[in-house]
Design a protein around this motif. Structure first.
Motif, PDB file in Angstrom:
ATOM      1  N   HIS A 158       1.245   3.929   2.100  1.00  0.00           N
ATOM      2  CA  HIS A 158       1.856   4.629   3.244  1.00  0.00           C
ATOM      3  C   HIS A 158       3.373   4.698   3.076  1.00  0.00           C
ATOM      4  O   HIS A 158       4.007   3.734   2.661  1.00  0.00           O
ATOM      5  N   HIS A 208      -7.781  -1.075   5.544  1.00  0.00           N
ATOM      6  CA  HIS A 208      -6.663  -0.217   5.965  1.00  0.00           C
ATOM      7  C   HIS A 208      -6.714   1.158   5.318  1.00  0.00           C
ATOM      8  O   HIS A 208      -7.144   2.106   5.947  1.00  0.00           O
ATOM      9  N   HIS A 227       5.889   2.141   3.855  1.00  0.00           N
ATOM     10  CA  HIS A 227       5.888   0.957   2.989  1.00  0.00           C
ATOM     11  C   HIS A 227       6.339   1.282   1.565  1.00  0.00           C
ATOM     12  O   HIS A 227       6.698   0.389   0.818  1.00  0.00           O
ATOM     13  N   HIS A 262       0.839  -1.201   0.000  1.00  0.00           N
ATOM     14  CA  HIS A 262       0.000   0.000   0.000  1.00  0.00           C
ATOM     15  C   HIS A 262       0.870   1.245   0.000  1.00  0.00           C
ATOM     16  O   HIS A 262       2.092   1.163   0.030  1.00  0.00           O
ATOM     17  N   ASP A 302      -0.464  -4.065   5.817  1.00  0.00           N
ATOM     18  CA  ASP A 302      -1.180  -3.564   6.981  1.00  0.00           C
ATOM     19  C   ASP A 302      -2.645  -3.973   6.860  1.00  0.00           C
ATOM     20  O   ASP A 302      -3.233  -3.884   5.783  1.00  0.00           O
ATOM     21  N   HIS A 334      -5.656   0.191  11.751  1.00  0.00           N
ATOM     22  CA  HIS A 334      -5.107  -1.158  11.962  1.00  0.00           C
ATOM     23  C   HIS A 334      -6.031  -2.001  12.820  1.00  0.00           C
ATOM     24  O   HIS A 334      -6.537  -1.535  13.848  1.00  0.00           O
TER      25      HIS A 334
HETATM   26 ZN    ZN Z   1      -0.179   1.462   6.525  1.00  0.00          ZN
END
Ligand code: ZN
Length: 449
Positions: A63, A160, A66, A61, A181, A394
């Protein structure tokens, strides 16, 4: 296949997993390390393998912890594609240039204040390099397999944030699933996660591996915080990135205002990316629960602040008002100016809504710090600091376990993406409650799949 843990082993940031066969090398996630200095410094270490030797990157994803190291490996010689879902691609269009911009700002600040051992301080990558990396993106629908060398890859929805998915990798008759996540089953905006695909080896996140969110009425609690602050004619500051939680907050605020549960005070979404964020929600309608009308309603709740001048002029306004501004963990961004202006008054409230990595200002505030350092100066914390736990993106411990019950028991599981105590608690929970053979890996460890 073999896998080497290159990050997110003893922390929630810096997700990087190198998956290799005899002739293919894939990096699953390529995140920035964030938080305490010791962890952040890992961003500057030479990458453990030559970026040119990596065939492809696959991102769970968007974020930054990541995805945010991709522009750096592109600059350093990575020549392959970056495989993502459509939602992730849309978010990265905003996130990578913004991340480069923030790093340039930080380097400028360090040079101005000579707060650097390196002269001059350099950004990890620039805004331009963030934009350049976008040309590598290759979009894939959920559940549709694609090939990288001799590895078959597919994404599986995890809620998420928009576009977030687990990644299944298959080669030589073996299957490896990496959770990414994992969102919550009852998120106000995101859909619940689909089951993790069955695999021989599973990597599972553990951000909240030792905690429960509790049965919280998020909307009710948000309403209370708003009413308390507005009764004092105060300013409610909510650190949140412009894309994702900001829309969830606007959605809840829009509903509370429509029901008359909070006053119709001005709400500012302070971000140059706010318009793009709305378009992304409309474009990826199948990724979330909101109807187009709900998206329009949440958009109309806020006044969008785009320029730096508009942003700074908010600091001269008086309450009651609500300001939502990045960054979510107060690691940078426009929220810093607002905190300098508003944190010194007991009329105001800072509302923390997401996970705060140790070492960030957000974590210090949650921990009850008396003062926080912004732009090299200490500021007394007089404003109320409140926390809204239920807005987490989360799954908590029990929600993760419940989610994993929906998948076949793997030969082995590795618990990643958590602070050490959380990882260990979740490893034990997997063993005791699901009978799984679970391990917490070391940074740099290689395992055979
Ligand atoms: Zn995340």
């Amino acid at each position: 296949m073999k896998l080497t843990f290159l990050g997110a082993t003893d922390t929630v940031t810096g997700s990087r997993y190198l998956v290799e066969t005899a002739n293919t090398r894939i990096l699953v996630d390529c995140g920035l390390f964030q938080g305490v200095k010791r962890v952040r410094e890992r961003n500057w270490a030479p990458f453990p393998v030559d970026p040119d030797s990596i065939d492809a990157v696959v991102l769970t994803h968007a974020h930054i912890d990541h995805s945010g190291y991709v522009p750096a490996i592109v600059r350093n010689g990575f020549r392959g594609k970056v495989h993502v879902t459509g939602g992730t691609a849309s978010l990265l269009n905003i996130l990578w240039p913004d991340s480069g911009h923030l790093q340039e700002e930080e380097a400028k600040f360090r040079n101005r204040h000579r707060s650097t051992k390196h002269s001059p301080a350099l950004p990890l990558y620039t805004e331009r390099e963030g934009i350049n990396a976008l040309s590598r993106l290759a979009r894939h629908p959920f559940e549709e397999a694609f090939q990288v060398g001799d590895i078959t890859v597919s994404f599986h929805r995890t809620g998420h944030i928009l576009g977030a998915g687990s990644v299944l990798l298959e080669a030589d008759g073996r299957r490896l699933a990496i959770s990414g996540d994992v969102g919550r089953p009852e998120d106000p905006v995101m859909l619940p996660p689909d089951p993790l695909p069955a695999a021989d080896v599973v990597l599972v996140e553990s951000t909240y591996g030792n905690r429960l969110h509790g049965d919280i009425d998020v909307s009710g609690e948000l309403g209370e915080v708003v009413r308390r602050t507005m009764d004092r004619q105060g300013v409610l500051l909510i650190p949140a990135f412009a894309v994702g939680r900001a829309q969830t907050l606007l959605h809840l605020l829009a509903q509370l205002q429509a029901k008359g549960e909070i006053p119709k005070v001005p709400v500012y979404l302070n971000s140059p990316m706010a318009i793009a964020a709305t378009d992304i929600l409309l474009e990826h309608a199948s990724d979330h629960r909101l109807t187009p009308q709900e998206v329009r309603d949440l958009c109309e709740t806020a006044t969008y602040t785009r320029t730096v001048e508009e942003s700074k002029s908010l600091n001269k306004k008086k309450g009651p008002m609500i300001i939502i501004s990045a960054a979510g963990m107060i690691t940078g961004g426009r929220i810093l100016h607002h905190l300098v202006s508003f944190i010194g008054s007991g009329k105001n409230t800072v509302l923390i809504t997401g996970f705060q990595s140790p070492g960030t200002r957000g974590s210090a505030l949650v921990g009850g710090a008396d003062e926080i350092k912004i732009y090299g100066k200490y500021h007394r914390v007089v404003a109320d600091v409140e926390r809204l736990e239920g807005l987490s993106a989360h799954a908590d411990r029990d929600e993760l376990l419940e989610w994993l019950k929906g998948t076949e028991k793997p030969e082995r599981a590795y618990v990643i993406h958590g602070e050490p105590e959380s990882q260990d608690a979740f490893r034990l929970a997997l063993k005791d409650q699901l009978g799984w053979n679970a391990t917490v890996p070391e940074l740099g460890e290689t395992i055979q799949i």
